[in-house]
Structures are given as C-alpha cells and as structure tokens.
Design an enzyme around this catalytic site. Structure first.
Site, PDB file in Angstrom:
ATOM      1  CG  ASP A 190      -1.825   1.053   1.610  1.00  0.00           C
ATOM      2  OD1 ASP A 190      -2.950   1.017   0.503  1.00  0.00           O
ATOM      3  OD2 ASP A 190      -1.919   1.808   2.208  1.00  0.00           O
ATOM      4  CD  GLU A 244      -1.810   2.853  -4.196  1.00  0.00           C
ATOM      5  OE1 GLU A 244      -2.931   3.139  -4.206  1.00  0.00           O
ATOM      6  OE2 GLU A 244      -1.581   2.069  -2.671  1.00  0.00           O
TER       7      GLU A 244
HETATM    8  C1  NOJ Z   1      -4.922   2.649  -1.337  1.00  0.00           C
HETATM    9  C2  NOJ Z   1      -5.724   1.539  -0.605  1.00  0.00           C
HETATM   10  O1  NOJ Z   1      -5.473   0.689  -2.114  1.00  0.00           O
HETATM   11  C3  NOJ Z   1      -6.849   2.924  -0.274  1.00  0.00           C
HETATM   12  O2  NOJ Z   1      -7.948   1.735  -0.311  1.00  0.00           O
HETATM   13  C4  NOJ Z   1      -6.050   3.627   0.579  1.00  0.00           C
HETATM   14  O3  NOJ Z   1      -7.319   4.618   0.994  1.00  0.00           O
HETATM   15  C5  NOJ Z   1      -5.246   4.550   1.103  1.00  0.00           C
HETATM   16  N1  NOJ Z   1      -3.370   3.477   0.140  1.00  0.00           N
HETATM   17  C6  NOJ Z   1      -4.271   4.287   2.624  1.00  0.00           C
HETATM   18  O4  NOJ Z   1      -4.046   2.868   2.842  1.00  0.00           O
END
Ligand code: NOJ
Length: 502
Positions: A190, A244
């Site tokens: 993440d 990500e």
């Molecule tokens: C990316 C995640 O996919 C999302 O759902 C989340 O709100 C943010 N990161 C913060 O963790």
C-alpha cells in the site's frame, strides 16, 4: 531463466468486505472467499490479492491496521486464513496479501503508547506543523491532548510511521516473515512510494501524488524494498511483491522495479488512459520500454469502475468498451490485475444514499466527493434479494445493492454465452493457453484511423476506438471478440483476437 509465475499472471483483487459473506453479518469474510474458490478457479485467474483483513477499527476499510499479525473477527480467524491459503493452493491459485507500511491505525499499540507519551519516535509528532493536507481532505495533522500534532497523510485514524526509526524497518520485516511463514505467495504494498518524508518536512505547493516531492517518492524508500526483496528471495516458491506506486512517468515507476527491488508495480497509466488508440499506444510503448515486467489494470477498489468511466466519456458505450479494453489488456505482455465484479460488468453504483456511505473520502471532503463506496458494493451472486446471495439468510449487506444487480448476478450470467462473465471465462482460458508460449515482445501493425493493431507471434489483437467499422488485419482464424463482428469488419468499441498460422 525460468519464467516466474507472476510474469504473466492474472491476479484477481478481492475486496474482502464485499466479496462473499459466510458468517451472515452482512460483511464479506475469509470463509466467504474460501467457499468461492471454485468460482475463481473456473473464471481462470492465477492468483488472488486479498485487501486487508487485519484487526482494524475500519477508519479506512481496513487500511488502518491495529494488529499486523492477526485477523479481524469481522473477517474470521487466523485458522480461517490458513484454511483459505491451503484451499487456494489446492485450487491452483496463489495468494497475495496487502501490507500497509506507510501508516497504522490509531488503535495500534505503538500509537496508543505514543499518545501516552511513550516512544513517539515511531510516528511523526511535531510541536509546529507544515501545510500538508490529507489525501482524503482536510489537514494532515491532528492535535493530541498535550498539544503536539501527529502526521496522517490519510484519515486521522491512520498515523504515519516514522521510517527513519530502524525499529519500524525491523517490525515490517518481521510482519512479512509472519505471513510468508503462513504460505502467502506475495504482497501488495500500500502507498509504496510513501513511507519516507523529506527531512525537515518542508511545505509543499502541490500535494497530489508525484514521483518525487517532500511527501512522496523519497529516495530512501528504495532501500526498504531492497531489504524486502532479499527477504522474499530467501523463501522458496517465487514469492513476490507488487507496489502501489503512483508516479508521473514510466521511467520513475521503473525505479521501483529495479532487479533488486520490487517484482512488479501497478501501472496506473493504463487505467488513466482515455479511449484513444494514440493514448493506448503511448502507454503501452512507454511501459514496455521502461519496465522489465509490465502490469496492467483497469479497475480497483479506489477508482470508479471502468465501465462507468467509459460511459461517462461517451454515454452508452461503457460495457462494450470495458470488454474491448479487457481483451486488449489481456493480449499485452505482462500480468493483468482484475477487480472483483468487473467480470460481471458491474457499473459504479452512483446513487448510494449519503447515510449509507462509509468512505472517509466522503466525510473528510464534507460530502463534496462521493468517495469510493460505489465500486465497493457487495457482489451479486444470485438473483434473490435482499443481498443477491452475498449473505446467507435475510441479512442486508453493509452497503445497499441496486436492483439492477439481479440481472448482473453470477446466477443470471452463468451459462449464457452472451454474458460478460462467459466472455471473461473464454478470454482467460485463451490467454492461459497462449501467454507463456508467445513472445513477451509486441510488434505494431499498420492500423486504420481510430484503431490499434499489434501482434505477438501467432496472436494478433485489434481494437477499434474509432467511429466507423474497420477491416480486420490479416488472419487465419478469429479466436475471440469482445462483441459481434459485422461481415468481417471490426465495429467501433470492439476488440478481437486473431490467429495467424505463419
Ligand atoms: C491505497 C488503498 O488502496 C486505499 O484504499 C487506501 O485508502 C489508501 N492506500 C490508504 O491506505
């Protein structure tokens, strides 16, 4: 070198809260996922990615983790997780789990200790603050009882860790080991370009995701992934990590997938591309030129579902374009990430009542932004209300489902050759036969205006983004098309896979 499993894998994202509820409380859970493994096997994906199921107060749907080594009772138990991994492997499916290293929950014992004034150096506390804003809206700083402020780039319930403290490093290596020892095949990381903040926390002009800014993409983050890579490489079975990572360019993205760092990184440029052959071609060329192992994604739990995005640009085209984009994506070298429900052609649910909304984006923007609940509405499995087979018994799911979900349910589509579900199954079956036997490279063919044609060995893919039909490129057989072909022509908003024998 043998081709690693993840190079061409189709990974199916399961937003656990919304996939299938076995316990009957209206919220999806791990046993619900386990019960649906035969569905996923039949769909033809190679792996599943589970969004966070860890103990959490759910300030951000579980991306606020209070215990990185547990399972929230809402989702089941550690034993349920272990059974799920074992069963998934028996079904030929690998399992990726989410790791959330940028921030914890404010309920995490470390943050609770910090609030008591102990060991604040594991988070980012300051007496005076800068101008940073939360990604969800409002200030990125919240004041605690003794007058200090802590940093949270997302919700106030998600305090950012201080990665300049070696204890944070050690803790996350141990967390990764914990799940690797339980058989997971990899991690989705993440906010992987977060973690480090520029020394001195200078003010910023533009807060949005950037390749490098005081807030994102600090160079020290790469050392973290080098450590993680060494750890993953020390385990048998080709364990992997996908980041990500939001960047401004493919070159910047490539920094995260250097040979000693992450295996893959999401390529959001594909998802952001408008419906245009030149835009698609540019993203494909830039990506393949920049990264050794490409990934492609059209939807996830954070963005408006792609059917609805395409519809918004050109009303009435959404489903046809969604299927054509999928077929094109599955023909590209690299791995593809699908989001639950796209195989049913689910649209974004845009008319959720305000009282039903749960996403912090809605609340922190004071209702100005609808937030992400519309792509998180529980999956319809059957035609029956109240939950279309999502929950057993008469339970209402945690977000209301629209009446159109009956027609889009798995039950309704299964066995109907014209359905989106059966189209996905055919596409994934063809891809499985092809992906690892054709060259990883791609060659462009001359394409008529509005269209894009390319080949990979015996496979030719053609997509028509234009206004009128185009002639198909040379071929010996039609393998599959996203919509009907008309007298040998490829209609607008349609893609096709063709075979060439020589
Ligand atoms: C990316 C995640 O996919 C999302 O759902 C989340 O709100 C943010 N990161 C913060 O963790």
């Amino acid at each position: 070198m043998d081709i690693p499993w993840w190079r061409d894998a189709v990974v199916y994202e399961i937003y656990v809260r919304s996939f299938a509820d076995a316990s009957g409380d209206g919220v999806g859970d791990l046993t619900g996922v386990r019960e649906r493994l035969p569905y996923l096997q039949r769909l033809g994906v190679d792996a599943i990615w589970l969004t966070p199921f860890y103990p959490s107060p759910m300030a951000d749907g579980g991306y606020d983790v209070a215990d990185y080594r547990g399972v929230d009772p809402l989702f089941g138990t550690l034993a349920d997780f272990e059974s799920l991994v074992a069963d998934a492997h028996d079904h030929g499916l690998r399992v990726l789990v989410d790791v959330v290293p940028n921030h914890s929950s404010s309920e995490h014992p470390w943050f609770q200790a910090a609030l008591r004034g102990e060991r604040r150096d594991r988070y980012i506390f300051r007496d005076t603050i800068n101008n940073w804003q939360s990604t969800f809206g409002g200030p990125a700083w919240t004041k605690v009882a003794d007058g200090q402020y802590y940093l949270h780039l997302f919700a106030p319930g998600q305090p950012d860790f201080n990665w300049r403290n070696p204890e944070v490093h050690a803790e996350f290596l141990d967390i990764l080991r914990f799940w690797l020892d339980r058989g997971v095949d990899g991690f989705r990381i993440d906010v992987a370009m977060g973690l480090y903040k520029a020394e001195g926390l200078p003010d910023v002009g533009d807060q949005s995701f950037k390749s490098v800014s005081p807030v994102w993409g600090q160079p020290e983050v790469h050392d973290v992934y080098r450590d993680w890579r060494r750890l993953l490489d020390g385990y048998p079975g080709e364990r992997m990590a996908v980041g990500e990572v939001w960047t401004d360019s493919s070159e910047d993205l490539a920094l995260y997938v250097r040979p000693d760092e992450l295996h893959q990184s999401f390529n959001f440029a594909w998802l952001q591309a408008p419906w245009s052959p030149t835009a698609f071609k540019k993203v494909i060329e830039d990506t393949l030129a920049a990264v050794p192992f490409a990934t492609w994604v059209l939807s996830n739990h954070d963005v408006v579902r792609h059917r609805t995005r395409y519809d918004a640009a050109d009303p009435g085209t959404g489903l046809a374009r969604a299927k054509a984009a999928l077929l094109t994506m599955l023909a590209l070298p690299g791995s593809a990430y699908l989001y639950q429900g796209e195989e049913l052609g689910l649209p974004e649910v845009t008319d959720l009542p305000d009282e039903a909304r749960q996403d912090p984006v809605f609340f922190q923007s004071k209702g100005e932004l609808p937030g992400r609940d519309g792509c998180r509405v529980p999956i319809p499995w059957t035609v029956d209300t109240p939950s279309y087979g999502f929950s057993p018994g008469g339970v209402e799911p945690w977000l209301p489902q629209p009446a159109m979900f009956a027609e889009l349910s798995v039950e309704k589509q299964e066995g109907d050759a014209g359905s989106t579900l059966e189209f996905y199954r055919r596409a994934l079956a063809h891809r499985r036969d092809l992906a690892r036997s054709i060259p990883y490279t791609l060659e462009w063919l001359d394409s008529p205006e509005g269209a894009l044609f390319f080949t990979r060995g015996p496979l030719t893919c053609a997509i028509n983004c234009g206004l009128g039909p185009v002639h198909l490129p040379e071929h010996d057989a039609v393998l599959l098309s996203s919509g009907p072909l008309k007298r040998g022509l490829l209609p607008p908003d349609t893609a096709v896979w063709l075979r060439r024998d020589s």
